[in-house]
Write a protein that holds these residues in place. Structure first.
Motif, PDB file in Angstrom:
ATOM      1  N   ARG A 159      -1.129  11.471   0.722  1.00 25.48           N
ATOM      2  CA  ARG A 159      -2.369  12.099   1.178  1.00 25.48           C
ATOM      3  C   ARG A 159      -3.385  12.161   0.047  1.00 25.48           C
ATOM      4  N   THR A 160      -2.923  12.461  -1.166  1.00 25.45           N
ATOM      5  CA  THR A 160      -3.823  12.517  -2.316  1.00 25.45           C
ATOM      6  C   THR A 160      -4.452  11.156  -2.586  1.00 25.45           C
ATOM      7  N   GLU A 161      -3.639  10.103  -2.516  1.00 25.57           N
ATOM      8  CA  GLU A 161      -4.154   8.755  -2.764  1.00 25.57           C
ATOM      9  C   GLU A 161      -5.122   8.323  -1.666  1.00 25.57           C
ATOM     10  N   ILE A 162      -4.790   8.637  -0.434  1.00 26.97           N
ATOM     11  CA  ILE A 162      -5.677   8.266   0.678  1.00 26.97           C
ATOM     12  C   ILE A 162      -7.032   8.959   0.517  1.00 26.97           C
ATOM     13  N   LYS A 163      -7.026  10.247   0.188  1.00 27.79           N
ATOM     14  CA  LYS A 163      -8.278  10.979   0.008  1.00 27.79           C
ATOM     15  C   LYS A 163      -9.076  10.421  -1.163  1.00 27.79           C
TER      16      LYS A 163
ATOM     17  N   ARG B  11      -0.864   1.869  -3.082  1.00 24.63           N
ATOM     18  CA  ARG B  11      -2.170   1.233  -2.895  1.00 24.63           C
ATOM     19  C   ARG B  11      -2.071   0.033  -1.963  1.00 24.63           C
ATOM     20  N   ALA B  12      -0.957  -0.694  -2.039  1.00 21.56           N
ATOM     21  CA  ALA B  12      -0.772  -1.847  -1.161  1.00 21.56           C
ATOM     22  C   ALA B  12      -0.652  -1.387   0.289  1.00 21.56           C
TER      23      ALA B  12
ATOM     24  N   ILE C   7      -1.919   1.337   1.627  1.00 17.46           N
ATOM     25  CA  ILE C   7      -3.232   1.797   2.069  1.00 17.46           C
ATOM     26  C   ILE C   7      -4.120   0.599   2.397  1.00 17.46           C
ATOM     27  N   ALA C   8      -4.137  -0.387   1.501  1.00 23.88           N
ATOM     28  CA  ALA C   8      -4.970  -1.579   1.720  1.00 23.88           C
ATOM     29  C   ALA C   8      -4.563  -2.319   2.991  1.00 23.88           C
ATOM     30  N   ALA C   9      -3.261  -2.475   3.211  1.00 28.88           N
ATOM     31  CA  ALA C   9      -2.777  -3.208   4.385  1.00 28.88           C
ATOM     32  C   ALA C   9      -3.138  -2.479   5.676  1.00 28.88           C
ATOM     33  N   ASN C  10      -3.037  -1.157   5.656  1.00 30.27           N
ATOM     34  CA  ASN C  10      -3.310  -0.397   6.879  1.00 30.27           C
ATOM     35  C   ASN C  10      -4.792  -0.177   7.106  1.00 30.27           C
ATOM     36  N   ARG C  11      -5.593  -0.260   6.050  1.00 33.25           N
ATOM     37  CA  ARG C  11      -7.036  -0.214   6.236  1.00 33.25           C
ATOM     38  C   ARG C  11      -7.527  -1.504   6.868  1.00 33.25           C
ATOM     39  N   ALA C  12      -6.841  -2.593   6.571  1.00 33.19           N
ATOM     40  CA  ALA C  12      -7.271  -3.896   7.070  1.00 33.19           C
ATOM     41  C   ALA C  12      -6.976  -4.062   8.559  1.00 33.19           C
ATOM     42  N   GLU C  13      -6.028  -3.300   9.099  1.00 36.77           N
ATOM     43  CA  GLU C  13      -5.640  -3.467  10.507  1.00 36.77           C
ATOM     44  C   GLU C  13      -6.657  -2.824  11.439  1.00 36.77           C
TER      45      GLU C  13
ATOM     46  N   ARG D 131      -8.357   9.859   8.578  1.00 33.73           N
ATOM     47  CA  ARG D 131      -7.614  10.445   9.697  1.00 33.73           C
ATOM     48  C   ARG D 131      -6.673   9.421  10.310  1.00 33.73           C
ATOM     49  N   ARG D 132      -7.151   8.182  10.472  1.00 31.57           N
ATOM     50  CA  ARG D 132      -6.320   7.137  11.064  1.00 31.57           C
ATOM     51  C   ARG D 132      -5.138   6.787  10.162  1.00 31.57           C
ATOM     52  N   LEU D 133      -5.394   6.707   8.852  1.00 26.34           N
ATOM     53  CA  LEU D 133      -4.309   6.391   7.919  1.00 26.34           C
ATOM     54  C   LEU D 133      -3.265   7.514   7.864  1.00 26.34           C
ATOM     55  N   LEU D 134      -3.723   8.746   7.900  1.00 26.68           N
ATOM     56  CA  LEU D 134      -2.788   9.871   7.873  1.00 26.68           C
ATOM     57  C   LEU D 134      -1.949   9.914   9.146  1.00 26.68           C
ATOM     58  N   HIS D 135      -2.547   9.513  10.252  1.00 27.60           N
ATOM     59  CA  HIS D 135      -1.786   9.440  11.502  1.00 27.60           C
ATOM     60  C   HIS D 135      -0.698   8.369  11.389  1.00 27.60           C
ATOM     61  N   ARG D 136      -1.026   7.236  10.811  1.00 31.95           N
ATOM     62  CA  ARG D 136      -0.022   6.175  10.610  1.00 31.95           C
ATOM     63  C   ARG D 136       1.050   6.611   9.616  1.00 31.95           C
ATOM     64  N   LEU D 137       0.621   7.327   8.614  1.00 31.72           N
ATOM     65  CA  LEU D 137       1.573   7.829   7.631  1.00 31.72           C
ATOM     66  C   LEU D 137       2.615   8.716   8.308  1.00 31.72           C
TER      67      LEU D 137
END
Length: 215
Positions: free
Chosen positions: A163-167, A206-207, A209-215, A177-183
């Motif tokens: 959560r800290t890294e995502i923020k 970081r990998a 986060i990057a992969a899930n941001r791209a989806e 919000r979308r990434l935290l839901h996937r987490l």
């Protein structure tokens, strides 16, 4: 029945006054030290454990009975003397000063009560019966300890790190919000329970986060 508001207080570094030096006060002091409080015990005598804490410099000791003015400047007050009259006098002073006070001998004389507590790292579970039965609260807490195992410590450390890294890396609130839901859908808790969890490196975080941001 009194209606109590559940709340989690940050008492780190805060002055807490504990009236009494017996076994009840000892339990209060140990919980307060776990939370990082600056504890002052006011009592003519102490248990061996409390005496040891004084010698180690972990608590302050005023070696006499309670006197008016002793609780002034405290953040919280615990009236835990073996003398109910002393407890109620300390409680009356605390209330007059607008200070939260817990009274061990007569819960209704104070304005807050301490619940049974179960800790698993970042997880804190508090159990209260609103003063009806401390032994019942202890039994319920013990039952919860069987359900909420030690695995919750590393599990919540992982969630906090992610959560800290995502923020930090994702400026968009909606994307966070979308990434935290996937987490939340990652089966990390079971892998910790089974002993198969491998801590993620900063690069792996970081990998992901990057992969899930791209989806």
């Amino acid at each position: 029945m009194a209606g109590y508001l559940p709340v989690m207080l940050d008492v780190s570094g805060q002055k807490i006054a504990v009236i009494g030096g017996g076994t009840v006060a000892e339990r209060k002091v140990q919980s307060l030290l776990e939370a990082g409080a600056a504890v002052t015990v006011i009592s003519p005598a102490l248990t061996a454990v409390l005496s040891g804490l004084v010698e180690e410099g972990k608590i302050q000791w005023v070696a006499r009975g309670y006197e008016p003015g002793d609780v002034r400047g405290a953040f919280l007050v615990y009236a835990a003397s073996s003398d109910p009259a002393v407890n109620e006098a300390a409680a009356a002073e605390a209330k007059a000063l607008g200070l939260p006070v817990n009274v061990a001998s007569h819960a209704e004389a104070g304005n807050f009560i301490t619940p049974g507590v179960l800790r698993r790292g970042r997880l804190t579970v508090a159990v209260s019966t609103s003063g009806a039965g401390p032994s019942a609260a202890a039994e319920i807490t013990s039952q919860l300890a069987e359900v909420l195992g030690e695995e919750y410590g590393p599990y919540l450390d992982f969630l906090h790190m992610m959560r800290t890294e995502i923020k930090s890396l994702v400026p968009s609130a909606e994307e966070r919000r979308r990434l935290l839901h996937r987490l939340g859908r990652l089966d990390v808790l079971n892998s910790v329970r089974q002993g198969t969890f491998i801590e993620w490196s900063p690069e792996a975080v970081r990998a992901w986060i990057a992969a899930n941001r791209a989806e």
